[in-house]
Motif scaffolding. Structure first.
Motif, PDB file in Angstrom:
ATOM      1  N   ILE A  17     -46.961  31.657  40.052  1.00 42.23           N
ATOM      2  CA  ILE A  17     -47.259  30.506  40.771  1.00 42.23           C
ATOM      3  C   ILE A  17     -48.827  30.105  40.854  1.00 42.23           C
ATOM      4  N   SER A  18     -49.492  31.271  40.816  1.00 40.86           N
ATOM      5  CA  SER A  18     -50.913  31.201  40.870  1.00 40.86           C
ATOM      6  C   SER A  18     -51.365  30.526  39.575  1.00 40.86           C
ATOM      7  N   GLU A  19     -50.535  30.941  38.265  1.00 41.89           N
ATOM      8  CA  GLU A  19     -51.008  30.379  36.962  1.00 41.89           C
ATOM      9  C   GLU A  19     -50.481  28.740  36.930  1.00 41.89           C
ATOM     10  N   ILE A  20     -49.377  28.548  37.460  1.00 35.16           N
ATOM     11  CA  ILE A  20     -48.947  26.995  37.409  1.00 35.16           C
ATOM     12  C   ILE A  20     -50.128  26.219  38.360  1.00 35.16           C
ATOM     13  N   ALA A  21     -50.404  26.865  39.690  1.00 26.88           N
ATOM     14  CA  ALA A  21     -51.411  25.994  40.587  1.00 26.88           C
ATOM     15  C   ALA A  21     -52.718  25.825  39.617  1.00 26.88           C
ATOM     16  N   LYS A 115     -39.351   3.604  42.736  1.00 28.70           N
ATOM     17  CA  LYS A 115     -40.340   3.705  43.889  1.00 28.70           C
ATOM     18  C   LYS A 115     -41.797   3.233  43.457  1.00 28.70           C
ATOM     19  N   LYS A 116     -41.992   3.300  42.217  1.00 31.43           N
ATOM     20  CA  LYS A 116     -43.364   2.781  41.296  1.00 31.43           C
ATOM     21  C   LYS A 116     -44.644   3.765  41.645  1.00 31.43           C
ATOM     22  N   PRO A 117     -44.254   5.045  41.433  1.00 32.37           N
ATOM     23  CA  PRO A 117     -45.436   5.942  41.721  1.00 32.37           C
ATOM     24  C   PRO A 117     -46.441   5.726  40.323  1.00 32.37           C
ATOM     25  N   ASN A 118     -47.551   6.091  40.564  1.00 35.28           N
ATOM     26  CA  ASN A 118     -48.607   6.045  39.408  1.00 35.28           C
ATOM     27  C   ASN A 118     -48.104   6.833  38.478  1.00 35.28           C
ATOM     28  N   THR A 119     -47.798   8.110  38.630  1.00 34.81           N
ATOM     29  CA  THR A 119     -47.353   9.251  37.560  1.00 34.81           C
ATOM     30  C   THR A 119     -46.251   9.752  38.413  1.00 34.81           C
ATOM     31  N   ILE A 120     -45.289  10.573  37.570  1.00 33.19           N
ATOM     32  CA  ILE A 120     -44.502  11.352  38.033  1.00 33.19           C
ATOM     33  C   ILE A 120     -44.044  12.352  37.149  1.00 33.19           C
ATOM     34  N   ARG A 121     -44.376  13.828  37.458  1.00 34.08           N
ATOM     35  CA  ARG A 121     -44.159  14.991  36.654  1.00 34.08           C
ATOM     36  C   ARG A 121     -43.256  15.904  37.464  1.00 34.08           C
ATOM     37  N   LEU A 122     -42.546  16.796  36.821  1.00 33.50           N
ATOM     38  CA  LEU A 122     -41.632  17.621  37.255  1.00 33.50           C
ATOM     39  C   LEU A 122     -41.919  19.127  37.180  1.00 33.50           C
ATOM     40  N   ASP A 130     -29.172  27.255  29.538  1.00 35.53           N
ATOM     41  CA  ASP A 130     -27.877  27.509  29.093  1.00 35.53           C
ATOM     42  C   ASP A 130     -26.622  26.282  29.405  1.00 35.53           C
ATOM     43  N   ARG A 131     -26.819  25.954  30.754  1.00 34.30           N
ATOM     44  CA  ARG A 131     -25.708  25.027  31.266  1.00 34.30           C
ATOM     45  C   ARG A 131     -26.142  23.596  31.194  1.00 34.30           C
ATOM     46  N   ARG A 132     -27.083  23.262  30.606  1.00 38.18           N
ATOM     47  CA  ARG A 132     -27.874  22.235  30.611  1.00 38.18           C
ATOM     48  C   ARG A 132     -26.868  21.036  30.158  1.00 38.18           C
ATOM     49  N   VAL A 133     -26.634  19.866  30.739  1.00 39.69           N
ATOM     50  CA  VAL A 133     -25.743  18.779  30.132  1.00 39.69           C
ATOM     51  C   VAL A 133     -26.726  17.440  30.458  1.00 39.69           C
ATOM     52  N   GLU A 134     -27.602  17.280  31.310  1.00 38.19           N
ATOM     53  CA  GLU A 134     -28.398  16.206  31.276  1.00 38.19           C
ATOM     54  C   GLU A 134     -29.643  16.663  30.955  1.00 38.19           C
ATOM     55  N   LYS A 135     -30.175  15.941  29.858  1.00 38.71           N
ATOM     56  CA  LYS A 135     -31.731  16.354  29.499  1.00 38.71           C
ATOM     57  C   LYS A 135     -32.703  15.722  30.420  1.00 38.71           C
ATOM     58  N   VAL A 136     -33.566  16.681  30.720  1.00 35.12           N
ATOM     59  CA  VAL A 136     -34.819  16.173  31.704  1.00 35.12           C
ATOM     60  C   VAL A 136     -36.080  17.010  31.074  1.00 35.12           C
ATOM     61  N   LYS A 137     -36.919  15.945  31.414  1.00 39.17           N
ATOM     62  CA  LYS A 137     -38.312  16.592  30.777  1.00 39.17           C
ATOM     63  C   LYS A 137     -38.890  17.103  31.809  1.00 39.17           C
ATOM     64  N   VAL A 138     -39.407  18.713  31.587  1.00 43.51           N
ATOM     65  CA  VAL A 138     -39.986  19.201  32.762  1.00 43.51           C
ATOM     66  C   VAL A 138     -41.239  19.861  32.262  1.00 43.51           C
ATOM     67  N   ASP A 139     -42.307  19.437  33.099  1.00 45.64           N
ATOM     68  CA  ASP A 139     -43.751  19.470  32.747  1.00 45.64           C
ATOM     69  C   ASP A 139     -44.089  21.025  33.136  1.00 45.64           C
ATOM     70  N   TYR A 140     -43.982  21.605  34.215  1.00 46.21           N
ATOM     71  CA  TYR A 140     -44.158  22.748  34.638  1.00 46.21           C
ATOM     72  C   TYR A 140     -43.037  23.776  34.843  1.00 46.21           C
ATOM     73  N   ILE A 141     -42.954  24.798  34.194  1.00 45.11           N
ATOM     74  CA  ILE A 141     -41.796  25.836  34.468  1.00 45.11           C
ATOM     75  C   ILE A 141     -42.295  27.059  34.791  1.00 45.11           C
ATOM     76  N   GLY A 142     -41.738  27.944  35.852  1.00 45.15           N
ATOM     77  CA  GLY A 142     -42.161  29.164  36.332  1.00 45.15           C
ATOM     78  C   GLY A 142     -41.613  30.233  35.287  1.00 45.15           C
ATOM     79  N   PHE A 143     -40.260  30.139  35.354  1.00 45.97           N
ATOM     80  CA  PHE A 143     -39.358  31.209  34.532  1.00 45.97           C
ATOM     81  C   PHE A 143     -38.354  30.425  33.903  1.00 45.97           C
ATOM     82  N   GLN A 144     -38.139  30.816  32.765  1.00 44.36           N
ATOM     83  CA  GLN A 144     -36.614  30.810  32.275  1.00 44.36           C
ATOM     84  C   GLN A 144     -35.906  31.806  32.395  1.00 44.36           C
TER      85      GLN A 144
END
Ligand code: IMP
Ligand code: MG
Length: 171
Positions: A17-21, A115-122, A130-144
């Motif tokens: 979490i420190s690394e992501i921060a 809602k028109k944010p300037n930018t939006i990240r995930l 393994d169980r993904r059915v909807e594609k989502v763009k993830v910008d920051y991931i802690g752990f797979q």
């Protein structure tokens, strides 16, 4: 219900979490960030992440539900608590506990974009690809993580175990 085994301990969580921060801090230097915390699961992660960012972080909360109870997705997403303040022109980071099928997030991101944010990240603490059915763009991931049902650090099984300070899985 079997016993709970540790998957990610407190120290590992804190370090990652420190690394992501640090990464967010660098990428948003001088900008105000608006975190959208997805209740209830991502409360612990959102708070710990926000505390580690040296800069302006605003907090907003939203609650959706895709799970009735137990471990299976109902596939139906309900808005249980909507945003209270405008996110128009804000630099938004959606903070989630876990992405599993991706149904919740793909719905939510589309909803928030209206809602028109300037930018939006995930940003998600855990990613269970393994169980993904909807594609989502993830910008920051802690752990797979592997396809296990995990609890703790905000994540629940029937509202239980959220307060465990580590991520565990049910055997
Ligand atoms: P998705 O729509 O299938 O991606 O589901 C996302 C939501 O399901 C998460 O925000 C969690 O609330 C819940 N969820 C998915 N996997 C787990 C798990 O292993 N443990 C606890 N909750 C989970
Ligand atoms: Mg959740």
């Amino acid at each position: 219900m079997g016993e709970i085994k540790t998957l990610i301990d407190e120290e590992k969580l804190s370090k990652r979490i420190s690394e992501i921060a640090g990464q967010i801090e660098k990428e948003y230097a001088g900008k105000e960030i608006t975190f959208i915390c997805i209740l209830k699961g991502s409360v612990f992660f959102t708070v710990d992440l926000a505390k580690k960012i040296n800069g302006d972080v605003k907090l907003e909360f939203i609650r959706v539900s895709s799970y009735n109870d137990g471990t299976e997705s109902s596939g139906e997403i309900k808005m249980k608590l909507d945003l209270k303040d405008s996110i128009k022109d804000k630099d938004v980071i959606v903070v989630e506990d876990i992405i599993d099928t991706g149904k919740t997030l793909s719905y939510l991101i589309e909803y928030l974009k209206m809602k028109k944010p300037n930018t939006i990240r995930l940003c998600t603490l855990l990613d269970k690809p393994d169980r993904r059915v909807e594609k989502v763009k993830v910008d920051y991931i802690g752990f797979q993580i592997p396809d296990k049902f995990v609890v703790g650090y905000g994540l629940d099984f029937d509202e239980k175990y959220r307060n465990l300070p580590y991520i565990g899985y049910i055997e």
